[in-house]
Design a protein around this motif. Structure first.
Motif, PDB file in Angstrom:
ATOM      1  N   VAL A   1    -115.937  29.082   8.698  1.00 28.34           N
ATOM      2  CA  VAL A   1    -116.718  27.853   8.921  1.00 28.34           C
ATOM      3  C   VAL A   1    -118.170  28.077   8.509  1.00 28.34           C
ATOM      4  O   VAL A   1    -118.764  27.265   7.801  1.00 28.34           O
TER       5      VAL A   1
ATOM      6  N   CYS B   1    -114.165  23.252   7.712  1.00 27.94           N
ATOM      7  CA  CYS B   1    -115.053  22.402   8.501  1.00 27.94           C
ATOM      8  C   CYS B   1    -115.132  22.930   9.934  1.00 27.94           C
ATOM      9  O   CYS B   1    -114.299  23.734  10.374  1.00 27.94           O
ATOM     10  N   ALA B   2    -116.129  22.479  10.651  1.00 25.48           N
ATOM     11  CA  ALA B   2    -116.445  23.049  11.966  1.00 25.48           C
ATOM     12  C   ALA B   2    -115.269  22.981  12.943  1.00 25.48           C
ATOM     13  O   ALA B   2    -115.085  23.877  13.769  1.00 25.48           O
TER      14      ALA B   2
ATOM     15  N   ASP C   1    -112.841  25.882  13.845  1.00 22.28           N
ATOM     16  CA  ASP C   1    -113.228  26.900  14.828  1.00 22.28           C
ATOM     17  C   ASP C   1    -113.221  26.305  16.233  1.00 22.28           C
ATOM     18  O   ASP C   1    -114.239  26.223  16.889  1.00 22.28           O
TER      19      ASP C   1
END
Lengths: 227, 227
Positions: free
Chosen positions: A149, A155-156, A159
């Motif tokens: 990430v 993309c965030a 995580d």
DNA sequence: GTCTATAATAGGATAGAC
DNA sequence: GTCTATCCTATTATAGAC
């Protein structure tokens, strides 16, 4: 006390530990043939050239054998993941290598895989010691996700608990399908193990970084990949 | 021969079949508590109010009990899939409903799920009769994939061996993770079962129909979905 | 540290009475 | 169709000699 007294003691310890390992090896063989839940100590003893009661010099009980196998398996899995991570660029490449290594580990060690990743032995609850390496496995996986990430490869939301769980389910699904449907075949033979590659493509696409319409249009559709 | 002679015979058959079902129910209970591989006929008999030898009036062997459970489970799974398919629009919606129903079935019937989808009982090879419904399950799944492609909801390569295997691995992975890590929790409680939704999103995105760069740019990224 | 002998138990399956 | 009685076998675990 003369130093010469201590050396033979080390030797004996070494041999003792060596014998333990041999017993565990034989146990894996027996479980492979009879089923993970059907560990037969008499048969194990026969294979290492001992009588069944002699095994109790090395393990307190049948459960202790299972527990030792569990710990050995968990350590093995962790080692394999560390190797995979060490040999690749950080981020998504590491993540892919780790998941591929997990599938390979499962396929190459079906008995351990059953023991570790499903609860195939009813009464068995692994000791804290045996279970510990798996915490490290999860930590490693989280770290790889996080790095991917940070590097803008995912993309965030990859995580997150959900992102991690999806990845685990995906990987475990590929491995367990192979074990259930193509048992006894290698990583490259079976119908399922090789699916880890497209499965990870699928994962990476789903968690692709935002803002990249250009990136999305670069996406190669499955039909183009498999003409 | 008077007709009255035949009626009690039907009744007896009916009762016999009913008793078989009761025995199978009890067997599932025992397996749930002791482990799928640890079916104990003495305990089963106790629960249905019989002595252990009396079970042999209903089943020829312990293996026959396993086989009957296997068949019952396969039929149940097939029925659940048919229901799911019948209640939805054809194509991708049907596919999603079927996979979700499979995960629900696995979570709600963990013992059957272990018996059907993993090989948890070493010696057990299901009879052709018991295995038959699963062929229909695969056929149904293939048909749904094919329809989804025909309707332009998935690209053509979804309707391939690889597409099918990926879908099965994905679904099985979600189910087996839930069973392994959150046993005893319902479909809505556990951490994994609910992942079938995003997992199917992932699948649909990966096999999205081509030519739609406009479609791809409409794609909602995970971060937008989970703010 | 390995053995023989044996305990202790469990669990599948059969025989034959009722 | 259900029971009692029993067989048979397998398997974990312990005791104690060498």
């Amino acid at each position: 006390m003369p130093r010469s007294n201590e050396v033979p003691i080390d030797r004996q310890r070494r041999r003792h530990l060596q014998s333990r390992e041999e017993i565990l090896d034989a146990a894996l063989e027996v479980m492979d043939e009879a089923g993970v839940g059907d560990l037969n100590l008499t048969e194990v003893a026969r294979r290492v050239g001992l009588r069944q009661p002699s095994l109790y010099q090395y393990f307190d009980s049948k459960t202790a054998v299972y527990d030792a196998l569990f710990e050995r398996g968990m350590r093995g899995h962790l080692a394999v993941l560390r190797d995979a991570a060490a040999g690749t660029a950080p981020g998504l490449a590491t993540l892919r290598a780790m998941m591929t290594a997990t599938v390979r580990f499962s396929v190459e060690h079906p008995v351990l895989s059953h023991l570790l990743f499903t609860q195939s032995v009813p009464g068995l609850t692994p000791s804290e010691r045996a279970y510990r390496p798996s915490l490290e496995v999860v930590a490693l996986t989280r770290a790889a996700l996080s790095t991917a990430v940070a590097r803008g490869e995912l993309c965030a939301s990859a995580d997150s608990e959900q992102g991690l769980s999806l990845l685990i389910a995906l990987t475990g699904g590929v491995a367990s399908q192979q074990l259930a449907n193509d048992p006894g075949t290698g990583f490259d033979q079976g119908r399922y193990a090789r699916l880890i590659e497209p499965a990870l493509d699928m994962y990476a696409l789903y968690f692709a970084p935002e803002g990249g319409d250009g990136r999305l249009t670069q996406h190669v559709t499955p039909d183009e990949r498999n003409p």
